[in-house]
Write a protein that holds these residues in place. Structure first.
Motif, mmCIF file in Angstrom:
data_model
loop_
_atom_site.group_PDB
_atom_site.id
_atom_site.type_symbol
_atom_site.label_atom_id
_atom_site.label_comp_id
_atom_site.label_asym_id
_atom_site.label_seq_id
_atom_site.Cartn_x
_atom_site.Cartn_y
_atom_site.Cartn_z
ATOM 1 N N GLY A 153 -2.697 -7.749 -6.485
ATOM 2 C CA GLY A 153 -3.390 -7.200 -7.639
ATOM 3 C C GLY A 153 -4.883 -7.113 -7.476
ATOM 4 O O GLY A 153 -5.528 -6.237 -8.068
ATOM 5 N N ALA A 154 -5.489 -8.004 -6.699
ATOM 6 C CA ALA A 154 -6.934 -7.956 -6.516
ATOM 7 C C ALA A 154 -7.356 -6.657 -5.841
ATOM 8 O O ALA A 154 -8.388 -6.069 -6.183
ATOM 9 C CB ALA A 154 -7.409 -9.154 -5.697
ATOM 10 N N ARG A 155 -6.549 -6.205 -4.891
ATOM 11 C CA ARG A 155 -6.867 -4.935 -4.212
ATOM 12 C C ARG A 155 -6.752 -3.780 -5.205
ATOM 13 O O ARG A 155 -7.581 -2.857 -5.189
ATOM 14 C CB ARG A 155 -5.895 -4.735 -3.039
ATOM 15 C CG ARG A 155 -6.178 -3.465 -2.233
ATOM 16 C CD ARG A 155 -7.486 -3.561 -1.476
ATOM 17 N NE ARG A 155 -7.804 -2.281 -0.864
ATOM 18 C CZ ARG A 155 -8.629 -1.376 -1.400
ATOM 19 N NH1 ARG A 155 -9.207 -1.601 -2.572
ATOM 20 N NH2 ARG A 155 -8.869 -0.245 -0.772
ATOM 21 N N VAL A 156 -5.742 -3.816 -6.079
ATOM 22 C CA VAL A 156 -5.589 -2.790 -7.116
ATOM 23 C C VAL A 156 -6.782 -2.816 -8.058
ATOM 24 O O VAL A 156 -7.358 -1.767 -8.400
ATOM 25 C CB VAL A 156 -4.284 -2.994 -7.903
ATOM 26 C CG1 VAL A 156 -4.222 -2.035 -9.095
ATOM 27 C CG2 VAL A 156 -3.074 -2.799 -7.002
ATOM 28 N N ALA A 157 -7.180 -4.014 -8.500
ATOM 29 C CA ALA A 157 -8.281 -4.145 -9.454
ATOM 30 C C ALA A 157 -9.584 -3.607 -8.882
ATOM 31 O O ALA A 157 -10.333 -2.907 -9.565
ATOM 32 C CB ALA A 157 -8.446 -5.610 -9.857
ATOM 33 N N GLU A 158 -9.859 -3.930 -7.625
ATOM 34 C CA GLU A 158 -11.090 -3.449 -7.003
ATOM 35 C C GLU A 158 -11.091 -1.924 -6.907
ATOM 36 O O GLU A 158 -12.082 -1.260 -7.237
ATOM 37 C CB GLU A 158 -11.274 -4.057 -5.622
ATOM 38 C CG GLU A 158 -12.551 -3.581 -4.938
ATOM 39 C CD GLU A 158 -12.781 -4.230 -3.600
ATOM 40 O OE1 GLU A 158 -13.695 -5.071 -3.492
ATOM 41 O OE2 GLU A 158 -12.050 -3.895 -2.648
ATOM 42 N N GLU A 159 -9.977 -1.361 -6.467
ATOM 43 C CA GLU A 159 -9.906 0.089 -6.316
ATOM 44 C C GLU A 159 -9.967 0.782 -7.669
ATOM 45 O O GLU A 159 -10.583 1.847 -7.801
ATOM 46 C CB GLU A 159 -8.625 0.472 -5.586
ATOM 47 C CG GLU A 159 -8.575 1.933 -5.135
ATOM 48 C CD GLU A 159 -9.583 2.247 -4.041
ATOM 49 O OE1 GLU A 159 -9.866 3.439 -3.829
ATOM 50 O OE2 GLU A 159 -10.096 1.297 -3.397
ATOM 51 N N ALA A 160 -9.352 0.195 -8.690
ATOM 52 C CA ALA A 160 -9.384 0.782 -10.024
ATOM 53 C C ALA A 160 -10.810 0.865 -10.547
ATOM 54 O O ALA A 160 -11.219 1.886 -11.134
ATOM 55 C CB ALA A 160 -8.518 -0.022 -10.983
ATOM 56 N N SER A 161 -11.595 -0.189 -10.352
ATOM 57 C CA SER A 161 -12.985 -0.172 -10.789
ATOM 58 C C SER A 161 -13.772 0.900 -10.043
ATOM 59 O O SER A 161 -14.616 1.588 -10.624
ATOM 60 C CB SER A 161 -13.630 -1.552 -10.575
ATOM 61 O OG SER A 161 -13.097 -2.500 -11.460
#
Length: 260
Positions: free
Chosen positions: A182-190
């Motif tokens: 999820g951290a990779r998703v969160a970073e890319e989403a931002s």
């Protein structure tokens, strides 16, 4: 799918390396198995590059830890890099076991670093609190449809293509969150939100319908991201990008968090 608090880049990097070490065969075969793809393909290169990104994120996030914790963890970074890259080893050598890419002690230190990052940075991009990612995928697909519907007089083709590429990559990361986390998703989403916000602030020939759609779509994507993650990085990306409706974004964040 719901993700636990063990959702940092370091946690998932540790899990991937652990799977590689536990696989029989060559190092190449072990990496292919851990990443659920075929060695030597475009997809393998794509997935392994995301592992490198997890390592990069981990190294960067160590800098946010208290000084003594940071210094203790940073002593082991080169061992983690070697485990991922194996720069002086033939990955297809049948005489080299995947177990040898890193020793137990260095791998344990990576897990300890993951726990420190999670404990110190929970709720940030580094350690998202978790949530249902299906809504994020739906909002990204709506964005792709909106961008494809806009004419060349409203948005330049290369700009549109780049935004669509970013959105599709975010969808791909959501689809593979079980591997990369999820951290990779969160970073890319931002990052995606920042790109959309910056582009929206510079387009001067959008039709009224496109302007309304852009605003609604951005707020909907922000809401989907807030369900999954904290609001702070999203607001920062959007405000930095020069969004003229930061108050609307803040209201969406407040309403969404109030319903959690």
């Amino acid at each position: 799918m719901i993700y636990s608090n063990q959702n940092t880049a370091a946690h998932h990097l540790h899990e991937i390396i652990t799977r590689v070490r536990a696989t029989n065969g060559t190092i190449a075969e072990a990496w292919a198995s851990a990443l659920d793809t075929e060695w030597g393909t475009h997809e393998f290169a794509r997935r392994h590059s995301e592992v490198v990104t997890l390592l990069q994120m981990t190294i960067r996030q160590l800098g946010a830890l208290p000084e003594r914790s940071r210094a203790r963890c940073e002593r082991h970074v080169s061992a983690w890099w070697t485990a991922v890259m194996q720069p002086v080893v033939n990955w297809t050598d049948i005489n080299r076991s995947p177990l040898g890419i890193i020793d137990d002690d260095k791998l344990d230190h990576l897990e300890s670093a993951a726990e420190l990052i999670s404990g110190n940075l929970t709720g940030s991009d580094a350690a998202p609190r978790g949530g249902d990612l299906s809504e994020m995928t739906a909002r990204c697909e709506e964005w792709i449809a909106l961008l494809q519907s806009m004419g060349e007089d409203e948005i330049d083709g290369p700009v549109r293509a780049q935004l669509i590429s970013q959105l599709r990559h975010l969808i791909w990361l959501v689809d593979h969150a079980g591997i990369f986390g999820g951290a990779r998703v969160a970073e890319e989403a931002s990052t995606v939100i920042g790109s959309l916000a910056r582009t929206g602030a510079t387009l001067v020939h959008m039709q009224e319908g496109s302007q309304t759609g852009w605003r609604k779509a951005l707020l909907a994507l922000v809401a989907a991201c807030v369900v999954f993650n904290t609001a702070a990085p999203i607001l920062q990306e959007s405000i930095t990008a020069g969004v003229g409706f930061a108050r609307e974004i803040a209201n969406v964040v407040q309403d969404t968090q109030g319903n959690e």
